[in-house]
Motif scaffolding. Structure first.
Motif, PDB file in Angstrom:
ATOM      1  N   CYS A 276       0.828  -1.200   0.000  1.00 12.31           N
ATOM      2  CA  CYS A 276       0.000   0.000   0.000  1.00 12.31           C
ATOM      3  C   CYS A 276       0.867   1.257   0.000  1.00 12.31           C
ATOM      4  O   CYS A 276       0.572   2.230  -0.713  1.00 12.31           O
ATOM      5  CB  CYS A 276      -0.930  -0.005   1.209  1.00 12.31           C
ATOM      6  SG  CYS A 276      -2.290  -1.185   1.106  1.00 12.31           S
ATOM      7  N   ALA A 277       1.922   1.249   0.798  1.00 11.60           N
ATOM      8  CA  ALA A 277       2.818   2.402   0.830  1.00 11.60           C
ATOM      9  C   ALA A 277       3.476   2.625  -0.528  1.00 11.60           C
ATOM     10  O   ALA A 277       3.665   3.769  -0.959  1.00 11.60           O
ATOM     11  CB  ALA A 277       3.877   2.199   1.915  1.00 11.60           C
TER      12      ALA A 277
ATOM     13  N   GLY B 271      -0.719   6.465   2.819  1.00  8.38           N
ATOM     14  CA  GLY B 271      -0.231   6.522   4.180  1.00  8.38           C
ATOM     15  C   GLY B 271      -0.729   5.304   4.931  1.00  8.38           C
ATOM     16  O   GLY B 271      -1.838   4.833   4.679  1.00  8.38           O
ATOM     17  N   VAL B 272       0.070   4.785   5.849  1.00 10.68           N
ATOM     18  CA  VAL B 272      -0.259   3.519   6.496  1.00 10.68           C
ATOM     19  C   VAL B 272      -0.253   3.661   8.021  1.00 10.68           C
ATOM     20  O   VAL B 272       0.710   4.160   8.606  1.00 10.68           O
ATOM     21  CB  VAL B 272       0.747   2.413   6.100  1.00 10.68           C
ATOM     22  CG1 VAL B 272       0.434   1.111   6.836  1.00 10.68           C
ATOM     23  CG2 VAL B 272       0.731   2.190   4.592  1.00 10.68           C
TER      24      VAL B 272
ATOM     25  N   ILE C  49       9.062   1.149   5.289  1.00  6.74           N
ATOM     26  CA  ILE C  49       8.205   2.038   4.500  1.00  6.74           C
ATOM     27  C   ILE C  49       8.806   3.432   4.400  1.00  6.74           C
ATOM     28  O   ILE C  49       8.875   4.030   3.320  1.00  6.74           O
ATOM     29  CB  ILE C  49       6.796   2.090   5.113  1.00  6.74           C
ATOM     30  CG1 ILE C  49       6.071   0.756   4.895  1.00  6.74           C
ATOM     31  CG2 ILE C  49       5.977   3.248   4.520  1.00  6.74           C
ATOM     32  CD1 ILE C  49       4.751   0.638   5.637  1.00  6.74           C
ATOM     33  N   THR C  50       9.274   3.972   5.530  1.00  2.72           N
ATOM     34  CA  THR C  50       9.788   5.344   5.520  1.00  2.72           C
ATOM     35  C   THR C  50      11.096   5.444   4.729  1.00  2.72           C
ATOM     36  O   THR C  50      11.339   6.454   4.062  1.00  2.72           O
ATOM     37  CB  THR C  50       9.996   5.852   6.956  1.00  2.72           C
ATOM     38  OG1 THR C  50      10.844   4.949   7.681  1.00  2.72           O
ATOM     39  CG2 THR C  50       8.654   5.946   7.678  1.00  2.72           C
TER      40      THR C  50
ATOM     41  N   GLY D   2       7.898   6.472   2.040  1.00  2.00           N
ATOM     42  CA  GLY D   2       6.507   6.501   2.473  1.00  2.00           C
ATOM     43  C   GLY D   2       6.368   7.037   3.883  1.00  2.00           C
ATOM     44  O   GLY D   2       7.340   7.457   4.516  1.00  2.00           O
ATOM     45  N   ARG D   3       5.129   6.992   4.361  1.00  2.00           N
ATOM     46  CA  ARG D   3       4.844   7.467   5.712  1.00  2.00           C
ATOM     47  C   ARG D   3       3.966   6.450   6.417  1.00  2.00           C
ATOM     48  O   ARG D   3       2.946   6.023   5.878  1.00  2.00           O
ATOM     49  CB  ARG D   3       4.143   8.827   5.652  1.00  2.00           C
ATOM     50  CG  ARG D   3       3.954   9.481   7.023  1.00  2.00           C
ATOM     51  CD  ARG D   3       3.402  10.882   6.886  1.00  2.00           C
ATOM     52  NE  ARG D   3       4.361  11.768   6.239  1.00  2.00           N
ATOM     53  CZ  ARG D   3       4.127  13.061   6.001  1.00  2.00           C
ATOM     54  NH1 ARG D   3       2.970  13.587   6.358  1.00  2.00           N
ATOM     55  NH2 ARG D   3       5.037  13.799   5.418  1.00  2.00           N
ATOM     56  N   ALA D   4       4.372   6.056   7.622  1.00  2.00           N
ATOM     57  CA  ALA D   4       3.642   5.022   8.350  1.00  2.00           C
ATOM     58  C   ALA D   4       3.745   5.260   9.842  1.00  2.00           C
ATOM     59  O   ALA D   4       4.715   5.837  10.334  1.00  2.00           O
ATOM     60  CB  ALA D   4       4.175   3.634   8.001  1.00  2.00           C
TER      61      ALA D   4
END
Length: 247
Positions: free
Chosen positions: A21-22, A27-28, A46-47, A51-53
């Motif tokens: 998904c990321a 955003g997760v 993820i980061t 991404g952002r989680a």
């Protein structure tokens, strides 16, 4: 940016779904029960990929904790994304138990029920006011609802109940354009139920048209695709992702 909550995402299918998904720009918020280190590892993965989680603790078996979890979600949404709602809920958390019917205890039965049916029901109910209109709920079920497998009767029964609940969610949430679907994995190489022994894996592979068991990312990518706008007309469906198991 769309935001997804994935329960039980510190490892296995949940972790694979969070990463997939990321990778699609979501955003997760991922939950864990008792392994914060593993959850932090997923967040880092993820980061580091841009991404952002956020990881939050949640015991899906304890419905009394859901209101407090809802408040934690609101805080995470505001602090991380400056939002008051999220878009997708993936009810993934679960565990396996492999006992024949005549040996299952009431405690074991209740434990599976709480996690696989009661938990998703009341967690979705709790979080529903926070799901944005046009969002989606995805419930993780199992190919064992279609193919009877000795030793998993309670687990499969509650997963079957979750499939029915999914259709009712689609019916009742439709006025807000919230879709509801379920994903039914076949045999996947995860730690669920202690993992697959080599003999059991070979047996399952022989029953699968593609000749092997699946990998977690082959489920995660399907869920991520289902959440995307490309799948906007898929609703109230149970989608088996099993490589052609027992056909």
């Amino acid at each position: 940016m769309s935001i997804v909550i994935i329960t039980g995402a510190s490892r296995g299918l949940g972790a694979a779904t969070a990463v997939a998904c990321a990778a699609r720009g979501m955003g997760v918020i991922l939950t864990y029960n008792n392994n914060p280190e593993a959850a932090a590892g997923v967040v880092t993965r993820i980061t580091e990929a841009g991404g952002r989680a956020v990881a939050l603790q949640l015991d899906v078996a304890d419905a009394s904790s859901f209101p407090a979890f809802g408040l934690s979600v609101q805080t995470a949404l505001q602090e991380t994304w400056n939002r008051t709602s999220f878009d997708y809920l993936v009810n993934n958390a679960g565990y396996g138990l492999y006992h024949p019917i005549d040996t299952v205890t009431e405690e074991e039965f209740d434990g599976l029920f709480n996690v696989h049916l009661k938990g998703p029901f009341f967690l979705t109910q709790t979080l529903l006011p926070l799901i944005a209109d046009g969002g989606q709920v995805v419930n993780m079920t199992s190919a064992t609802t279609r193919v009877a497998t000795a030793g998993v009767a309670p687990y499969a029964s509650f997963k079957g109940g979750l499939e029915v609940l999914t259709r009712y969610m689609a019916k009742e949430f439709g006025d807000r354009r919230i879709r509801a679907n379920s994903i039914a994995p076949g045999a996947i190489r995860t730690e669920l139920g202690g993992g697959l022994t080599s003999n059991f894996e070979a047996q399952l592979a022989a029953q699968t048209a593609l000749g092997r068991v699946g990998e977690p990312d082959e489920i995660g990518s399907v869920i991520a695709g289902l959440l995307s706008d490309d799948s906007r007309w898929i609703n109230a469906q149970s989608i088996e992702v099993a490589g052609g198991y027992n056909i």
